[in-house]
Design an enzyme around this catalytic site. Structure first.
Site, PDB file in Angstrom:
ATOM      1  N   ASN A 174      40.828  38.695  42.017  1.00  0.00           N
ATOM      2  CA  ASN A 174      42.090  38.033  41.676  1.00  0.00           C
ATOM      3  C   ASN A 174      43.211  38.899  42.243  1.00  0.00           C
ATOM      4  OD1 ASN A 174      44.338  36.839  40.627  1.00  0.00           O
ATOM      5  ND2 ASN A 174      43.879  37.271  38.471  1.00  0.00           N
ATOM      6  N   LYS A 203      46.290  38.263  42.338  1.00  0.00           N
ATOM      7  CA  LYS A 203      47.569  38.094  41.626  1.00  0.00           C
ATOM      8  C   LYS A 203      48.691  37.931  42.673  1.00  0.00           C
ATOM      9  CE  LYS A 203      45.556  40.441  37.721  1.00  0.00           C
ATOM     10  NZ  LYS A 203      45.721  41.228  36.516  1.00  0.00           N
ATOM     11  N   HIS A 214      44.719  32.104  32.958  1.00  0.00           N
ATOM     12  CA  HIS A 214      44.769  33.574  32.976  1.00  0.00           C
ATOM     13  C   HIS A 214      45.791  34.045  31.937  1.00  0.00           C
ATOM     14  CE1 HIS A 214      45.367  37.690  34.259  1.00  0.00           C
ATOM     15  NE2 HIS A 214      44.226  37.590  34.907  1.00  0.00           N
ATOM     16  N   GLU A 217      47.970  36.243  31.989  1.00  0.00           N
ATOM     17  CA  GLU A 217      49.341  36.441  32.501  1.00  0.00           C
ATOM     18  C   GLU A 217      50.095  35.113  32.564  1.00  0.00           C
ATOM     19  OE1 GLU A 217      48.134  38.615  35.989  1.00  0.00           O
ATOM     20  OE2 GLU A 217      47.598  40.315  34.717  1.00  0.00           O
ATOM     21  N   GLU A 225      38.360  37.937  29.620  1.00  0.00           N
ATOM     22  CA  GLU A 225      39.233  39.058  29.971  1.00  0.00           C
ATOM     23  C   GLU A 225      40.011  39.495  28.736  1.00  0.00           C
ATOM     24  OE1 GLU A 225      40.199  39.216  34.406  1.00  0.00           O
ATOM     25  OE2 GLU A 225      41.649  37.854  33.533  1.00  0.00           O
ATOM     26  N   SER A 256      39.971  45.857  34.204  1.00  0.00           N
ATOM     27  CA  SER A 256      39.719  47.220  34.707  1.00  0.00           C
ATOM     28  C   SER A 256      38.304  47.451  35.233  1.00  0.00           C
ATOM     29  CB  SER A 256      40.080  48.250  33.639  1.00  0.00           C
ATOM     30  OG  SER A 256      41.460  48.143  33.326  1.00  0.00           O
TER      31      SER A 256
END
Ligand code: 13P
Length: 258
Positions: A20, A22, A105, A107, A177, A222
């Protein structure tokens, strides 16, 4: 009770590793990355997928053509077409080579106010348009600390997949996640495994064993070349969704080679 796993369902399956990016990489940078990655692709023992920013998708798809690297998007409109300024439709994405899309996601939920209901509409749209949905779910630190992880994950899955049949979910991927692990420190393999098992059990309860076993459940937060191996050893961790360790091609190749 779960009696099998995705990895061991009929034939041994490859791990699914999704980058990803981003809001990183221009078209030119994407082209360069995918060409370098593709030169290793044959020797990579995983299904590799890249979620690129909208503007870099066409270049990434062209660079990936003829390889087994799949290109996808990080978001998509829930609408087919119409007066929706700033939105990008599934049809537009398909035409430039998009095969899958990240949906929900954290975010997007946190910074762009996406709700489970909007995400559900997007999943439905992806299914209708033949784009593989990668549904992202995860709990906050507060939710984890108050023992609500399993409940939060199953509620997100229930709400985002409401009304979809097991046939609709044939290509579904779940990405777990934990929000507290993104860009910080990864969950331990054991904690991630426990959450994955909750997800798999919920899929089985709601859509049956076949759906539960054919749905890859990826871990994200991570992931790096050092911790990937232990994570993938867990029976219910079928792959990874990788943020910062997917930006440098050498690091990413090292990660996917395990
Ligand atoms: P990091 O790998 O940078 O923690 O990001 C995880 C993520 O959000 C992938 O979608």
């Amino acid at each position: 009770m779960i009696i099998g796993s995705y990895k061991k369902n009929m034939v041994e399956k490859k791990a699914v590793i999704i980058a990803n990016w981003k809001m990183h990489k221009t078209s030119r940078e994407a082209d360069d990355f995918v060409r370098k990655l593709a030169s290793h692709a044959r020797s990579i023992p995983a299904q590799v997928m890249i979620a690129a920013p909208f503007t870099a998708i066409a270049a990434a798809s062209m660079a990936a053509s003829g390889t087994n690297v799949l290109i996808g998007a990080q978001n998509m409109s829930p609408f087919a077409e119409g007066p929706y300024t700033g939105e990008v439709s599934a049809r537009m994405l398909r035409e430039i080579g998009v095969r899958f899309v990240l949906l929900g996601h954290s975010e997007r939920r946190r910074l762009f106010f996406e709700t489970n209901e909007t995400i559900r509409q997007k999943v439905e749209r992806a299914v209708v348009e033949g784009i593989q949905p990668v549904l992202c779910i995860g709990e906050t630190l507060e939710e984890r600390e108050s023992g609500k992880t399993g409940q939060v994950l199953t509620e997100q899955m229930r709400a985002c997949l409401e009304g979809l049949s097991s046939e609709d979910l044939r290509t579904l991927v779940i990405a777990y996640e934990p929000i507290w692990a993104i860009g910080k420190v990864a969950a331990t393999p054991e904690a991630a495994e426990a959450a994955h098992l909750d997800c798999r059990q919920f899929l089985q309860e709601k859509w049956g064993e076949e759906t539960a076993l054919q749905t890859p459940i990826l871990y994200g937060g991570s992931v790096n070349p050092k911790n990937i191996k232990e994570l993938l050893k867990q029976p219910n961790i079928d792959g990874a969704l990788v943020g910062h360790a997917s930006l440098d091609v050498e690091t990413f190749v090292q990660l996917i080679k395990g």
